[in-house]
Scaffold this motif. Structure first.
Motif, PDB file in Angstrom:
ATOM      1  N   TRP A 105      -8.813   2.435  38.846  1.00 16.39           N
ATOM      2  CA  TRP A 105      -8.225   1.158  38.431  1.00 16.39           C
ATOM      3  C   TRP A 105      -8.186   0.182  39.596  1.00 16.39           C
ATOM      4  CZ3 TRP A 105      -7.615  -0.888  33.847  1.00 16.39           C
ATOM      5  CH2 TRP A 105      -7.516  -0.035  32.733  1.00 16.39           C
ATOM      6  N   GLY A 106      -7.987   0.707  40.803  1.00 17.86           N
ATOM      7  CA  GLY A 106      -8.038  -0.153  41.970  1.00 17.86           C
ATOM      8  C   GLY A 106      -9.413  -0.760  42.165  1.00 17.86           C
ATOM      9  N   ALA A 107     -10.465  -0.004  41.813  1.00 14.34           N
ATOM     10  CA  ALA A 107     -11.833  -0.516  41.895  1.00 14.34           C
ATOM     11  C   ALA A 107     -12.058  -1.615  40.861  1.00 14.34           C
ATOM     12  CB  ALA A 107     -12.836   0.616  41.692  1.00 14.34           C
ATOM     13  N   ILE A 108     -11.574  -1.402  39.656  1.00  8.31           N
ATOM     14  CA  ILE A 108     -11.701  -2.427  38.612  1.00  8.31           C
ATOM     15  C   ILE A 108     -11.008  -3.708  39.067  1.00  8.31           C
ATOM     16  CG2 ILE A 108     -11.035  -3.027  36.247  1.00  8.31           C
ATOM     17  CD1 ILE A 108     -11.311  -0.029  35.565  1.00  8.31           C
ATOM     18  N   THR A 109      -9.817  -3.542  39.645  1.00 11.09           N
ATOM     19  CA  THR A 109      -9.071  -4.694  40.148  1.00 11.09           C
ATOM     20  C   THR A 109      -9.845  -5.412  41.251  1.00 11.09           C
ATOM     21  OG1 THR A 109      -6.983  -3.560  39.658  1.00 11.09           O
ATOM     22  CG2 THR A 109      -6.887  -5.410  41.198  1.00 11.09           C
ATOM     23  N   ALA A 110     -10.384  -4.642  42.208  1.00 12.39           N
ATOM     24  CA  ALA A 110     -11.100  -5.233  43.342  1.00 12.39           C
ATOM     25  C   ALA A 110     -12.386  -5.921  42.893  1.00 12.39           C
ATOM     26  CB  ALA A 110     -11.402  -4.163  44.382  1.00 12.39           C
ATOM     27  N   ASN A 111     -13.118  -5.292  41.976  1.00 13.69           N
ATOM     28  CA  ASN A 111     -14.332  -5.932  41.459  1.00 13.69           C
ATOM     29  C   ASN A 111     -14.000  -7.257  40.777  1.00 13.69           C
ATOM     30  OD1 ASN A 111     -16.264  -4.020  42.280  1.00 13.69           O
ATOM     31  ND2 ASN A 111     -15.909  -2.742  40.484  1.00 13.69           N
ATOM     32  N   GLY A 112     -12.953  -7.247  39.951  1.00 10.60           N
ATOM     33  CA  GLY A 112     -12.566  -8.466  39.245  1.00 10.60           C
ATOM     34  C   GLY A 112     -12.100  -9.555  40.180  1.00 10.60           C
ATOM     35  N   ARG A 122     -12.389 -11.275  52.038  1.00 13.10           N
ATOM     36  CA  ARG A 122     -13.741 -11.537  52.511  1.00 13.10           C
ATOM     37  C   ARG A 122     -14.776 -10.650  51.819  1.00 13.10           C
ATOM     38  NH1 ARG A 122     -15.757 -13.681  57.296  1.00 13.10           N
ATOM     39  NH2 ARG A 122     -17.803 -12.891  57.952  1.00 13.10           N
ATOM     40  N   ALA A 123     -14.374  -9.410  51.512  1.00 12.38           N
ATOM     41  CA  ALA A 123     -15.293  -8.437  50.929  1.00 12.38           C
ATOM     42  C   ALA A 123     -14.485  -7.410  50.156  1.00 12.38           C
ATOM     43  CB  ALA A 123     -16.115  -7.759  52.032  1.00 12.38           C
ATOM     44  N   VAL A 124     -15.172  -6.629  49.331  1.00 14.10           N
ATOM     45  CA  VAL A 124     -14.505  -5.565  48.586  1.00 14.10           C
ATOM     46  C   VAL A 124     -15.294  -4.261  48.722  1.00 14.10           C
ATOM     47  CG1 VAL A 124     -13.449  -7.145  46.921  1.00 14.10           C
ATOM     48  CG2 VAL A 124     -15.651  -6.119  46.399  1.00 14.10           C
ATOM     49  N   VAL A 239     -18.548 -11.768  46.498  1.00 14.05           N
ATOM     50  CA  VAL A 239     -18.406 -11.512  47.931  1.00 14.05           C
ATOM     51  C   VAL A 239     -19.143 -10.213  48.261  1.00 14.05           C
ATOM     52  CG1 VAL A 239     -16.205 -12.726  48.086  1.00 14.05           C
ATOM     53  CG2 VAL A 239     -16.230 -10.265  47.571  1.00 14.05           C
ATOM     54  N   PRO A 240     -19.433  -9.952  49.542  1.00 16.38           N
ATOM     55  CA  PRO A 240     -20.081  -8.690  49.906  1.00 16.38           C
ATOM     56  C   PRO A 240     -19.327  -7.492  49.344  1.00 16.38           C
ATOM     57  CG  PRO A 240     -20.065 -10.172  51.772  1.00 16.38           C
ATOM     58  CD  PRO A 240     -19.244 -10.832  50.710  1.00 16.38           C
ATOM     59  N   THR A 241     -20.074  -6.570  48.754  1.00 14.95           N
ATOM     60  CA  THR A 241     -19.476  -5.464  48.006  1.00 14.95           C
ATOM     61  C   THR A 241     -20.152  -4.151  48.348  1.00 14.95           C
ATOM     62  OG1 THR A 241     -19.021  -6.965  46.150  1.00 14.95           O
ATOM     63  CG2 THR A 241     -18.922  -4.608  45.698  1.00 14.95           C
ATOM     64  N   HIS A 267     -25.887  -9.157  47.847  1.00 11.21           N
ATOM     65  CA  HIS A 267     -24.745  -8.953  48.736  1.00 11.21           C
ATOM     66  C   HIS A 267     -23.986  -7.674  48.398  1.00 11.21           C
ATOM     67  CE1 HIS A 267     -23.240 -11.349  45.271  1.00 11.21           C
ATOM     68  NE2 HIS A 267     -22.217 -10.520  45.358  1.00 11.21           N
ATOM     69  N   GLY A 268     -24.556  -6.828  47.536  1.00 23.65           N
ATOM     70  CA  GLY A 268     -23.886  -5.604  47.137  1.00 23.65           C
ATOM     71  C   GLY A 268     -24.735  -4.368  47.406  1.00 23.65           C
TER      72      GLY A 268
END
Length: 302
Positions: A105-112, A122-124, A239-241, A267-268
């Motif tokens: 869920w933290g990944a879903i949040t960060a991607n969004g 700056r990046a995720v 952003v860079p991912t 950038h990913g």
């Protein structure tokens, strides 16, 4: 590596979160978000490692997971999680060097949040859930499709179970133990289970954890205060991912990640980590630490 963290209190606009923290107060900020069924202790390897590299790592227990508060607004939409992550950056005095890390869920949040024009990070770095647009175009061959889709439906049964009233809360301990065994086969999760069950000890906390899944099934119920954040929760980060995925993930098959990798933007980057399941940051901490550190150092030096 295991270094005891400091405990922080984060008074965000909509909820008070408790967090674990490692590293110097003047280091580049890394906010690390856990998923389900997990806690901030999932970062007990990455946090101290990044701290040794000079980063300031803050890992909140996300809304509803003790010792954080269950939010008074009762909202568990991804837009609310994104709002909390953005507010954490402000409350912690984050600057332009800050990076957001998330698992499940933290990944879903960060991607969004990484897709939103008001994203302060700056990046995720995301673990176990690639950006949804990268997976949306996945077109396995006929034979591979025949294997992957039915298996994924079986693996994802818990998402439908969590839509039921009452039963998920009453059976949460059994569900949590089962998912850790199924998602990271062979990993000894005893320490993690203790943390999770302590974090979800009350009926309100258990309903909160299940509420993340129920909220997804109710897209019309996003409160106005979170609607703008929620708008990009399924979008591609701008952003860079860096996305990491366990080769033996028993939650979301690695086949989807491998197929999604070529669809990541310039950038990913998507890396499949060998000999790791869903909780790869715990199963292969040295490799995850190496990959994340290399990415973060590259971003903060630009």
């Amino acid at each position: 590596m295991s270094v005891l963290p400091r405990i922080l209190d984060l008074p965000l606009p909509h909820v008070r979160l408790s967090a674990l923290a490692w590293g110097p107060d003047d280091g580049p900020l890394v906010v690390a978000l856990h998923g389900f069924p997990d806690t901030a202790w999932t970062w007990r390897h990455l946090g101290p490692h990044l701290a040794e590299c000079g980063f300031r790592v803050v890992a909140p227990f996300t809304r509803g997971y003790g010792p954080s508060d269950v939010p008074a607004d009762g909202c568990f939409q991804v837009g609310a999680l994104m709002a909390d992550a953005a507010a954490a950056h402000e409350v912690l005095g984050g600057d332009e060097r800050a990076v957001l890390v998330g698992h499940d869920w933290g990944a879903i949040t960060a991607n969004g949040l990484g897709a939103h024009e008001r994203n302060p990070y700056r990046a995720v770095v995301t673990l176990a859930v690639p950006p949804f647009p990268a997976m949306a175009g996945v077109t396995p061959g006929v034979g591979e499709w025949a294997r992957m889709i039915p298996r994924q439906v079986r693996l994802s049964w818990y998402t439908m179970f969590n839509q039921l009233p009452v039963l998920p809360e009453r059976n949460l301990e059994r569900l949590v133990r089962h998912l850790w065994r199924a998602w990271s086969p062979g990993y000894d999760a005893a320490e993690d289970l203790d943390h999770v069950l302590a974090s979800l000890a009350t009926p309100e906390q258990r309903s909160a954890a299940v509420g993340y899944y129920r909220a997804v099934a109710r897209p019309w119920a996003v409160p106005a205060g979170y609607a703008d954040w929620h708008r990009t929760w399924t979008a591609m980060p701008t952003v860079p991912t860096l996305n990491l995925h366990g080769a033996d993930d028993g939650c979301l098959q690695a086949g989807f990640a491998r197929r999604a990798a070529p669809r990541m933007p310039a950038h990913g980057e998507l890396v499949v980590v060998p000999d790791a399941g869903h909780f790869l940051q715990l199963e292969q901490p040295a490799e995850v630490n190496r990959l994340v550190t290399a990415f973060l150092e590259g971003q903060t030096q630009r």
